[in-house]
Design a protein around this motif. Structure first.
Motif, PDB file in Angstrom:
ATOM      1  N   UNK A 219       0.842  -1.205   0.000  1.00 30.43           N
ATOM      2  CA  UNK A 219       0.000   0.000   0.000  1.00 30.43           C
ATOM      3  C   UNK A 219       0.870   1.246   0.000  1.00 30.43           C
ATOM      4  N   UNK A 220       1.941   1.212   0.790  1.00 34.85           N
ATOM      5  CA  UNK A 220       2.860   2.362   0.830  1.00 34.85           C
ATOM      6  C   UNK A 220       3.593   2.497  -0.506  1.00 34.85           C
ATOM      7  N   UNK A 221       3.915   1.368  -1.122  1.00 34.62           N
ATOM      8  CA  UNK A 221       4.587   1.411  -2.433  1.00 34.62           C
ATOM      9  C   UNK A 221       3.680   2.093  -3.461  1.00 34.62           C
ATOM     10  N   UNK A 222       2.383   1.819  -3.372  1.00 36.82           N
ATOM     11  CA  UNK A 222       1.445   2.467  -4.302  1.00 36.82           C
ATOM     12  C   UNK A 222       1.428   3.976  -4.055  1.00 36.82           C
ATOM     13  N   UNK A 226       2.329   6.735  -6.875  1.00 36.11           N
ATOM     14  CA  UNK A 226       1.454   7.878  -7.189  1.00 36.11           C
ATOM     15  C   UNK A 226       2.242   9.178  -7.102  1.00 36.11           C
ATOM     16  N   UNK A 227       2.998   9.327  -6.013  1.00 33.37           N
ATOM     17  CA  UNK A 227       3.722  10.582  -5.786  1.00 33.37           C
ATOM     18  C   UNK A 227       4.806  10.779  -6.833  1.00 33.37           C
ATOM     19  N   UNK A 228       5.449   9.681  -7.252  1.00 32.19           N
ATOM     20  CA  UNK A 228       6.581   9.794  -8.179  1.00 32.19           C
ATOM     21  C   UNK A 228       6.167  10.446  -9.497  1.00 32.19           C
ATOM     22  N   UNK A 229       4.869  10.338  -9.834  1.00 28.97           N
ATOM     23  CA  UNK A 229       4.404  10.891 -11.103  1.00 28.97           C
ATOM     24  C   UNK A 229       4.247  12.402 -11.042  1.00 28.97           C
ATOM     25  N   UNK A 230       4.399  12.950  -9.848  1.00 29.16           N
ATOM     26  CA  UNK A 230       4.134  14.385  -9.691  1.00 29.16           C
ATOM     27  C   UNK A 230       5.320  15.189  -9.213  1.00 29.16           C
ATOM     28  N   UNK A 233      13.074  13.971  -8.580  1.00 29.82           N
ATOM     29  CA  UNK A 233      13.779  12.846  -7.963  1.00 29.82           C
ATOM     30  C   UNK A 233      14.045  13.063  -6.480  1.00 29.82           C
ATOM     31  N   UNK A 234      14.508  14.259  -6.117  1.00 31.35           N
ATOM     32  CA  UNK A 234      14.881  14.449  -4.706  1.00 31.35           C
ATOM     33  C   UNK A 234      13.671  14.336  -3.791  1.00 31.35           C
ATOM     34  N   UNK A 235      12.534  14.871  -4.244  1.00 29.96           N
ATOM     35  CA  UNK A 235      11.309  14.737  -3.442  1.00 29.96           C
ATOM     36  C   UNK A 235      10.893  13.270  -3.363  1.00 29.96           C
ATOM     37  N   UNK A 236      11.042  12.560  -4.481  1.00 24.76           N
ATOM     38  CA  UNK A 236      10.652  11.136  -4.498  1.00 24.76           C
ATOM     39  C   UNK A 236      11.540  10.342  -3.538  1.00 24.76           C
ATOM     40  N   UNK A 237      12.846  10.662  -3.517  1.00 29.08           N
ATOM     41  CA  UNK A 237      13.759   9.964  -2.612  1.00 29.08           C
ATOM     42  C   UNK A 237      13.370  10.222  -1.157  1.00 29.08           C
ATOM     43  N   UNK A 238      13.059  11.494  -0.856  1.00 25.06           N
ATOM     44  CA  UNK A 238      12.695  11.844   0.524  1.00 25.06           C
ATOM     45  C   UNK A 238      11.402  11.136   0.919  1.00 25.06           C
ATOM     46  N   UNK A 239      10.463  11.066  -0.026  1.00 25.13           N
ATOM     47  CA  UNK A 239       9.174  10.424   0.275  1.00 25.13           C
ATOM     48  C   UNK A 239       9.365   8.928   0.501  1.00 25.13           C
ATOM     49  N   UNK A 240      10.188   8.296  -0.362  1.00 25.89           N
ATOM     50  CA  UNK A 240      10.481   6.866  -0.179  1.00 25.89           C
ATOM     51  C   UNK A 240      11.061   6.612   1.213  1.00 25.89           C
ATOM     52  N   UNK A 242      10.656   8.345   3.928  1.00 25.85           N
ATOM     53  CA  UNK A 242       9.677   8.461   5.022  1.00 25.85           C
ATOM     54  C   UNK A 242       8.735   7.251   5.026  1.00 25.85           C
ATOM     55  N   UNK A 243       8.367   6.762   3.844  1.00 27.86           N
ATOM     56  CA  UNK A 243       7.492   5.578   3.802  1.00 27.86           C
ATOM     57  C   UNK A 243       8.231   4.342   4.321  1.00 27.86           C
ATOM     58  N   UNK A 244       9.537   4.274   4.001  1.00 28.23           N
ATOM     59  CA  UNK A 244      10.297   3.114   4.476  1.00 28.23           C
ATOM     60  C   UNK A 244      10.386   3.114   6.001  1.00 28.23           C
ATOM     61  N   UNK A 245      10.387   4.350   6.563  1.00 26.37           N
ATOM     62  CA  UNK A 245      10.352   4.459   8.026  1.00 26.37           C
ATOM     63  C   UNK A 245       9.104   3.791   8.582  1.00 26.37           C
ATOM     64  N   UNK A 246       7.983   3.961   7.880  1.00 23.77           N
ATOM     65  CA  UNK A 246       6.720   3.342   8.338  1.00 23.77           C
ATOM     66  C   UNK A 246       6.792   1.824   8.127  1.00 23.77           C
ATOM     67  N   UNK A 247       7.194   1.422   6.908  1.00 23.93           N
ATOM     68  CA  UNK A 247       7.217  -0.017   6.595  1.00 23.93           C
ATOM     69  C   UNK A 247       8.181  -0.759   7.520  1.00 23.93           C
ATOM     70  N   UNK A 248       9.325  -0.107   7.797  1.00 23.03           N
ATOM     71  CA  UNK A 248      10.348  -0.756   8.642  1.00 23.03           C
ATOM     72  C   UNK A 248       9.863  -1.001  10.058  1.00 23.03           C
ATOM     73  N   UNK A 249       8.821  -0.287  10.464  1.00 22.26           N
ATOM     74  CA  UNK A 249       8.297  -0.458  11.828  1.00 22.26           C
ATOM     75  C   UNK A 249       7.162  -1.462  11.904  1.00 22.26           C
ATOM     76  N   UNK A 250       6.835  -2.141  10.800  1.00 29.18           N
ATOM     77  CA  UNK A 250       5.685  -3.060  10.839  1.00 29.18           C
ATOM     78  C   UNK A 250       6.102  -4.475  11.263  1.00 29.18           C
ATOM     79  N   UNK A 251       5.133  -5.204  11.798  1.00 33.06           N
ATOM     80  CA  UNK A 251       5.368  -6.609  12.155  1.00 33.06           C
ATOM     81  C   UNK A 251       5.619  -7.425  10.893  1.00 33.06           C
ATOM     82  N   UNK A 252       4.994  -7.001   9.794  1.00 35.53           N
ATOM     83  CA  UNK A 252       5.210  -7.717   8.531  1.00 35.53           C
ATOM     84  C   UNK A 252       6.683  -7.667   8.128  1.00 35.53           C
TER      85      UNK A 252
END
Ligand code: T3D
Length: 271
Positions: A219-222, A226-230, A233-240, A242-252
Motif C-alpha cells: 500500500x505504501x509502495x502504491x 502515485x507521488x513519483x508521477x508528480x 527525484x529528490x522529493x521522491x527519494x525523501x518520500x520513499x 519516510x514511507x520506508x520508516x513506516x514499513x520498517x516499523x511493521x510486524x510484517x
C-alpha cells in the motif's frame, strides 16, 4: 389461504444489483453488472462503485481488488440514456467520476482491471485508474468522447500520456479508431492480453500472487508510485525514505526477515 402462503413477487421483477461485490481469499471482485447497456455508468452503478471502494479501503481483509464487467463489455462509459436531473456534466464529474478515480488511486490495495470486452469513454478511464490491466484479446478501448462532442475526462488526459507518451496519447485521443487489446499491450496501456477464455483464471492467479505480499508495504509502495508521477527525484527519494520508516516499523517487516532467515514463505498479516 393464510398470509404466509401468499405467492411472492416473481423473482424476475427484482432488479439485478448494478454492481456485484464478492470477497474471497483476500481478493475483492467488483463486477459492473449492467450487461444490456454494456455496463454503462448510471448513477446507481457509480454510487455503488464508490461505496464499494470506500468499504474496501476500510477492510483489512482485502488485499487485492479485481474490477471487471458482466457480459461482453467491460464498461461503455457514461450511460447515454440516463435522464439528467439538471445538474451539469461538470458537477457530475466533480461529484461522482472524480471521486471514483481518486478513490481507486488512493486505495492502498493492488487493483487489477480485468478488461473482458470493450471499454469506452469513462470506462477507459476506470481501467486506466487501476494499477494493472489484463485484457481479453477480444477487448478494445474506444476513446469515444469526440464522437459525442465531449472532452476526454475522468483522468484520461492525465493517465494516457503517462502510459504511452504525449505524442501517442495525442494520436489515440484525437483519432477515431478503437485500440485493440494487442495494440494496447504493444503501447503499454495493458500489462497483458490473453485469450478471453483465460482472462479470469489469469487474473485470479495474478491476484493470488499479489495478495501474498506484505499488504501494508505494498500500500505504501502504491503511495510512492502515485507521488513519483508528480514530483522530482529528490522529493521522491525523501518520500520513499519516510514511507520506508513506516514499513520498517511493521510486524510484517519482522516476519519477512524471520521467514528469510528460516528459509520459509512469509505469513503477512498486514500489521
Ligand atoms: O456526465 C457526463 O455525461 C460526463 C461524463 C462523460 C464520460 C463518458 O463516458 S462520455 C462517453 C460515453 N460513452 C460512449 O460514448 C460510448 C457509447 N457506446 C458505443 O460507442 C458503443 O456501444 C460501443 C463502442 C461501446 C460498443 O459498440 P457495439 O456495436 O459493440 O454495441 P452497441 O450495439 O452499440 O451497444 C449494445 C447496447 O448497449 C445497445 O443497446 P440496445 O440497442 O441493445 O438496447 C446500446 O445502446 C447500449 N449502450 C452502449 N453504450 C451505452 C449504451 N447504453 C447507454 N449508455 C452507453 N454508454
Amino acid at each position: 389461504m393464510s398470509e404466509a402462503a401468499e405467492p411472492r413477487a416473481d423473482a424476475a421483477e427484482i432488479p439485478a444489483p448494478p454492481l456485484l461485490f464478492d470477497v474471497a481469499d483476500g481478493v475483492a471482485t467488483l463486477t459492473l453488472n449492467r450487461p444490456d447497456a454494456l455496463n454503462a455508468l448510471n448513477r446507481p452503478l457509480k454510487d455503488a462503485l464508490l461505496d464499494a471502494i470506500r468499504r474496501i479501503g476500510r477492510d483489512s481483509n482485502v488485499r487485492v481488488v479485481v474490477l471487471t464487467g458482466a457480459g461482453r463489455a467491460f464498461c461503455s462509459g457514461q450511460d447515454l440514456r440516463e435522464e439528467g436531473d439538471g445538474s451539469s456534466l461538470a458537477d457530475e464529474l466533480r461529484e461522482r467520476y472524480n471521486p471514483l478515480i481518486v478513490g481507486l488511486r488512493r486505495l492502498e490495495k493492488r487493483v487489477i482491471a480485468a478488461v473482458n470486452g470493450v471499454a469506452a469513454g469513462a470506462g477507459v478511464s476506470l481501467a486506466l485508474a487501476c494499477d494493472l490491466r489484463i485484457a481479453a484479446e477480444e477487448a478494445s478501448f474506444v476513446i469515444a468522447f469526440g464522437r459525442i462532442g465531449l472532452v476526454p475526462d475522468s483522468g484520461l488526459t492525465w493517465f494516457l500520456p503517462r502510459l504511452v507518451g504525449p505524442a501517442r496519447a495525442a494520436e489515440l485521443m484525437f483519432g477515431p479508431d478503437p485500440i485493440s487489446a494487442q495494440e494496447a499491450h504493444r503501447l503499454g496501456i495493458v500489462n497483458r492480453a490473453v485469450p478471453g477464455s483465460h482472462l479470469m483464471a489469469e487474473t485470479a492467479s495474478l491476484a493470488a500472487r499479489l495478495a501474498s505480499a506484505a499488504p501494508r508495504a505494498m500500500g505504501l509502495a502504491k503511495r510512492a508510485l502515485n507521488r513519483s508521477l508528480e514530483v522530482g527525484l529528490e522529493d521522491a527519494l525523501a518520500y520513499e525514505a519516510s514511507l520506508q520508516g513506516i514499513a520498517g516499523g511493521t510486524l510484517d517487516h519482522q516476519e519477512g526477515l524471520l521467514a528469510f532467515r528460516e528459509k520459509r514463505p512469509p505469513r503477512f498479516r498486514g500489521e
